[in-house]
Write a protein that holds these residues in place. Structure first.
Motif: not given
Length: 191
Positions: A69-84
């Motif tokens: 399996t290949k598992t990558m992770s990504e953090l959304s930009p801080a204080y950017d509600s649209r990205s979440n």
């Protein structure tokens, strides 16, 4: 409550957890892994916000994922509600479904249930499952259909309903042993 949603199929996971982050039994990690296994993807990208406790759970899941399996992770930009927005909307849907199920259950039994009621974790998980089975998208399909290519044919009754059920391993029981029991419906296992 740990909320997860698959961007491709739109499957939900509403997971009641004992605490934020990783507990001694790694329950949160095990449940995230169970959801990923159910989805069946070899390669995944786990996206989350900047919350440290959630980051630890996802990092642990990444470490424990199986070979091949290949598992990558990504953090959304801080204080950017649209990205979440995708997961924020999913959280709102799960919260609304939990509220609806809880109010309906309380109305049926004629009493309020507290935040520490033993039935609440079952209700939370059932809320996510209902959204996965019955939320119809613009393509006319529900998330389960998109993932598995078919509708689930499971019969459902109202959460907390008194039921009469057949014991799953009744064939191993004696011929004169009762094979049916009374119980309370708490949902289904999506697996």
């Amino acid at each position: 409550v740990l909320c997860a949603r698959d961007r491709k199929s739109r499957m939900y996971a509403a997971i009641p957890v004992p605490q934020k982050g990783i507990d001694d039994d790694e329950y949160s990690t095990r449940r995230v892994l169970r959801f990923l296994e159910f989805l069946g993807y070899r390669d995944v990208l786990l996206k989350s916000d900047q919350e440290a406790a959630l980051g630890k759970v996802l990092k642990s899941a990444k470490v424990h994922r199986g070979e091949g399996t290949k598992t990558m992770s990504e953090l959304s930009p801080a204080y950017d509600s649209r990205s979440n927005g995708f997961i924020e909307r999913a959280i709102q849907n799960v919260e609304g479904q939990i509220r609806t199920l809880k109010l309906a259950f309380e109305d049926r039994i004629g009493a309020k249930i507290g935040d520490d009621a033993c039935i609440l974790p079952w209700l939370i998980e059932h809320a996510g499952n209902l959204l996965s089975l019955f939320e119809i998208g613009p393509d006319g399909k529900n998330p389960f259909q998109r993932l598995r290519g078919r509708k689930m044919k499971q019969q459902l009754v109202e959460f907390g309903e008194s039921i009469h059920f057949m014991i799953p391993d009744h064939k191993d029981m004696g011929k004169l042993t009762a094979k049916w029991r009374d119980g309370v419906y708490l949902g289904i296992r999506m697996e």
